[in-house]
Design an enzyme around this catalytic site. Structure first.
Site, short mmCIF file in Angstrom:
data_model
loop_
_atom_site.label_atom_id
_atom_site.label_comp_id
_atom_site.label_asym_id
_atom_site.label_seq_id
_atom_site.Cartn_x
_atom_site.Cartn_y
_atom_site.Cartn_z
N ASP A 210 0.69 -1.20 0.21
CA ASP A 210 -0.01 -0.03 0.15
C ASP A 210 0.87 1.23 -0.07
OD1 ASP A 210 -1.69 2.16 1.16
OD2 ASP A 210 -3.27 0.68 1.22
N ILE A 211 0.57 2.25 -0.86
CA ILE A 211 1.46 3.07 -0.92
C ILE A 211 1.42 4.24 0.06
CG2 ILE A 211 -0.16 4.93 -2.22
CD1 ILE A 211 3.46 3.94 -3.07
N GLU B 222 -12.23 3.51 -1.17
CA GLU B 222 -11.23 4.38 -2.32
C GLU B 222 -11.11 3.67 -3.61
OE1 GLU B 222 -6.92 5.65 -1.95
OE2 GLU B 222 -7.67 5.96 -0.08
N HIS C 57 -9.80 -5.72 -2.63
CA HIS C 57 -8.69 -5.80 -2.21
C HIS C 57 -8.82 -6.04 -0.68
CE1 HIS C 57 -9.58 -1.50 -2.20
NE2 HIS C 57 -8.87 -1.29 -1.12
N HIS D 30 -6.55 -5.90 2.82
CA HIS D 30 -5.40 -5.12 3.58
C HIS D 30 -4.78 -6.09 4.45
CE1 HIS D 30 -6.37 -0.75 2.55
NE2 HIS D 30 -7.60 -1.20 2.36
P1 AMP Z 1 -9.82 1.28 0.21
O1 AMP Z 1 -10.42 1.13 -1.05
O2 AMP Z 1 -10.51 2.39 1.17
O3 AMP Z 1 -9.60 -0.02 0.91
O4 AMP Z 1 -8.39 2.23 0.17
C1 AMP Z 1 -7.45 1.93 -0.97
C2 AMP Z 1 -6.01 1.74 -0.60
O5 AMP Z 1 -5.51 1.55 -1.75
C3 AMP Z 1 -5.61 2.76 0.29
O6 AMP Z 1 -4.76 2.39 1.61
C4 AMP Z 1 -4.36 3.29 -0.60
O7 AMP Z 1 -3.43 4.02 0.04
C5 AMP Z 1 -4.05 2.49 -1.58
N1 AMP Z 1 -3.58 2.96 -2.83
C6 AMP Z 1 -4.34 3.62 -3.87
N2 AMP Z 1 -3.77 3.83 -4.79
C7 AMP Z 1 -2.47 3.09 -4.48
C8 AMP Z 1 -1.38 2.78 -5.50
N3 AMP Z 1 -1.22 3.50 -6.76
N4 AMP Z 1 -0.42 1.99 -4.98
C9 AMP Z 1 -0.47 1.41 -3.79
N5 AMP Z 1 -1.73 1.38 -2.91
C10 AMP Z 1 -2.61 2.44 -3.64
#
Ligand code: AMP
Length: 130
Positions: free
Chosen positions: A28-29, A87, A92, A94
């Site tokens: 995760d970025i 988001e 996905h 975590h």
């Molecule tokens: P959520 O959809 O609420 O589970 O959150 C999406 C997660 O994806 C967040 O923790 C972001 O930090 C992560 N994220 C978004 N874009 C990227 C990316 N390009 N590379 C890695 N992680 C990402």
């Protein structure tokens, strides 16, 4: 195409941890803790509970292997698992290495994590996969 599909396709860079023919794992970025990893299906589906049973089970088993690698690489007490998906509309899981409850706080992410340290951790997790 979601941002995660573009990562899987190699169009956007990521700190890759693992891959098989159906699933992909990368850091995760904005990690909650060092080693915070996302596990995604290559087949694009928004809501994790819309995956068919076989795909959902397969993703969970893949996440289990990745979690073992995270635990070995980081020496954390446990690896926590969470699904939000608010988001990015691409299912996905975590996987977050935790030592205490406060490590699992989605309101407190590491901003602009050091790229060298991210690359090192991704490689260490990858090296510790069975
Ligand atoms: P959520 O959809 O609420 O589970 O959150 C999406 C997660 O994806 C967040 O923790 C972001 O930090 C992560 N994220 C978004 N874009 C990227 C990316 N390009 N590379 C890695 N992680 C990402």
């Amino acid at each position: 195409m979601t941002v995660f599909s573009r990562i899987i396709a190699g169009e956007i860079p990521c700190y890759k941890v693992a891959e098989d023919d159906r699933y992909f794992a990368f850091l995760d970025i904005n990690p909650l803790n060092w080693g915070h990893t996302l596990v995604v299906p290559k087949h694009e589906t928004d809501y994790i509970f819309d995956l068919d049973d076989e795909d959902f089970a397969g993703m969970t088993i893949f996440a289990k292997k990745v979690a073992a690698g995270i635990k070995k690489a980081t020496g954390c007490r446990k690896v926590a698992m969470a699904v939000l998906g608010l988001e990015v509309p691409h299912a996905h899981i975590h996987l977050v290495p935790i030592n205490q409850e406060g490590d699992m706080n989605f309101a407190r992410k590491i901003q602009n994590p050091d790229p060298g340290r991210m690359a090192e951790i991704a490689a260490a997790i990858s090296d510790n996969l069975e």
